[in-house]
Design a protein around this motif. Structure first.
Motif, PDB file in Angstrom:
ATOM      1  N   ASN A  11      -1.309 -14.079   1.757  1.00 25.71           N
ATOM      2  CA  ASN A  11      -1.623 -12.671   1.965  1.00 25.71           C
ATOM      3  C   ASN A  11      -2.956 -12.325   1.314  1.00 25.71           C
ATOM      4  OD1 ASN A  11      -1.541  -9.986   2.573  1.00 25.71           O
ATOM      5  ND2 ASN A  11       0.368  -9.541   1.498  1.00 25.71           N
ATOM      6  N   ALA A  30       5.774  -5.516  -6.996  1.00 28.57           N
ATOM      7  CA  ALA A  30       6.312  -6.171  -5.804  1.00 28.57           C
ATOM      8  C   ALA A  30       6.838  -7.561  -6.140  1.00 28.57           C
ATOM      9  CB  ALA A  30       5.243  -6.248  -4.723  1.00 28.57           C
ATOM     10  N   GLN A  70      11.746 -12.110   5.399  1.00 24.62           N
ATOM     11  CA  GLN A  70      11.850 -10.859   6.149  1.00 24.62           C
ATOM     12  C   GLN A  70      12.933  -9.955   5.569  1.00 24.62           C
ATOM     13  OE1 GLN A  70       9.690  -9.892   8.183  1.00 24.62           O
ATOM     14  NE2 GLN A  70       8.611 -11.786   8.665  1.00 24.62           N
ATOM     15  N   VAL A  73      11.373  -8.342   2.228  1.00 19.88           N
ATOM     16  CA  VAL A  73      10.376  -7.279   2.398  1.00 19.88           C
ATOM     17  C   VAL A  73      10.922  -6.119   3.223  1.00 19.88           C
ATOM     18  CG1 VAL A  73       8.459  -8.883   2.128  1.00 19.88           C
ATOM     19  CG2 VAL A  73       9.314  -8.366   4.425  1.00 19.88           C
ATOM     20  N   GLY A  74      12.048  -6.332   3.907  1.00 15.79           N
ATOM     21  CA  GLY A  74      12.667  -5.262   4.660  1.00 15.79           C
ATOM     22  C   GLY A  74      13.661  -4.454   3.858  1.00 15.79           C
ATOM     23  N   ARG A  81       5.434  -2.089   0.082  1.00 18.01           N
ATOM     24  CA  ARG A  81       4.989  -1.243   1.194  1.00 18.01           C
ATOM     25  C   ARG A  81       4.069  -0.120   0.729  1.00 18.01           C
ATOM     26  NH1 ARG A  81      10.239  -2.439   3.122  1.00 18.01           N
ATOM     27  NH2 ARG A  81      11.139  -0.714   1.940  1.00 18.01           N
ATOM     28  N   ASP A  82       4.074   0.173  -0.568  1.00 19.89           N
ATOM     29  CA  ASP A  82       3.269   1.269  -1.094  1.00 19.89           C
ATOM     30  C   ASP A  82       1.905   0.825  -1.603  1.00 19.89           C
ATOM     31  OD1 ASP A  82       5.422   2.996  -0.602  1.00 19.89           O
ATOM     32  OD2 ASP A  82       6.318   2.555  -2.556  1.00 19.89           O
TER      33      ASP A  82
END
Length: 212
Positions: A11, A30, A70, A73-74, A81-82
């Motif tokens: 990333n 995170a 997935q 992070v979901g 996400r912020d």
């Protein structure tokens, strides 16, 4: 060469030089969340040595499977996400690695052979159109053979994205003992000859590990 069964998240982040502290704080939140999720293996945050690099931070993490990543992070409270910085995440599989006798594990922090924290890492993100895959892989192998013979070379891993439409479909990570050793290798006129026909567009920069 060998292939690992796990998947690798690469990333790259676009972070202004004056926002390092804020970014690292948010990345840490995170990471703390994700390391408690099922399937998480390990992670390392890399910061570019050059202050004007296109992607000043690159996170490289290993997960047991795409489904585990997935799901993590979901999750409803995932703080990643912020993070208010442009990111370009994708999941990858290691498709080639160097078998140099003294080579570390350039892309796999946490493994028995991981790179020393004093090493510098070349992280090279490649934009390659799918029809050019075979030409790219052939050119990459020629470059690998050339670099493997350079003084100081420690090892490499090539990753291919699991998503065919990923922006960076290939990512190469090399380990070197110093910036000087790497610079000497690419300053060799023969290096330009070896890489001249490599298709696609490369985004290379040198990094150091700043957090695990």
């Amino acid at each position: 060469m060998s292939v690992d069964a796990h998947v690798v998240l690469v990333n790259p982040f676009e972070v202004p030089p004056d926002r390092d502290r804020d970014f690292v704080h948010q990345w840490g939140r995170a990471r703390d969340f994700l390391e408690r999720r099922d399937g998480y293996l390990d992670t390392a945050l890399h910061r570019s040595i050059a202050p004007d690099a296109e992607f000043r931070f690159v996170n490289v993490a290993r997960w047991r499977s795409p489904a585990d990543f997935q799901a993590a992070v979901g999750a409803p409270r995932f703080p990643g996400r912020d993070i208010p910085y442009a990111a370009h995440p994708s999941l990858y599989q290691v498709i080639a690695e160097d078998d140099a006798p003294a080579g570390p594990d350039p892309a796999g922090p946490g493994s028995a052979g991981r790179e020393p924290d004093s090493a510098v890492l070349l992280i090279n993100l490649f934009e390659v159109a799918p029809p050019d895959d075979e030409d790219f892989l052939s050119s990459w192998e020629q470059a690998r053979q050339f670099m493997r013979a350079r003084p100081g070379y420690l090892g490499t891993r090539l990753h291919r994205s699991l998503a065919p439409d990923a922006y960076f479909r290939f990512v190469n990570i090399d380990a070197w003992p110093s910036q000087e050793a790497f610079q000497a290798a690419i300053n060799d006129p023969a290096f330009l000859e070896v890489t001249a026909e490599m298709p696609g567009h490369a985004h290379p920069s040198l990094y150091e590990v700043v957090h695990r």
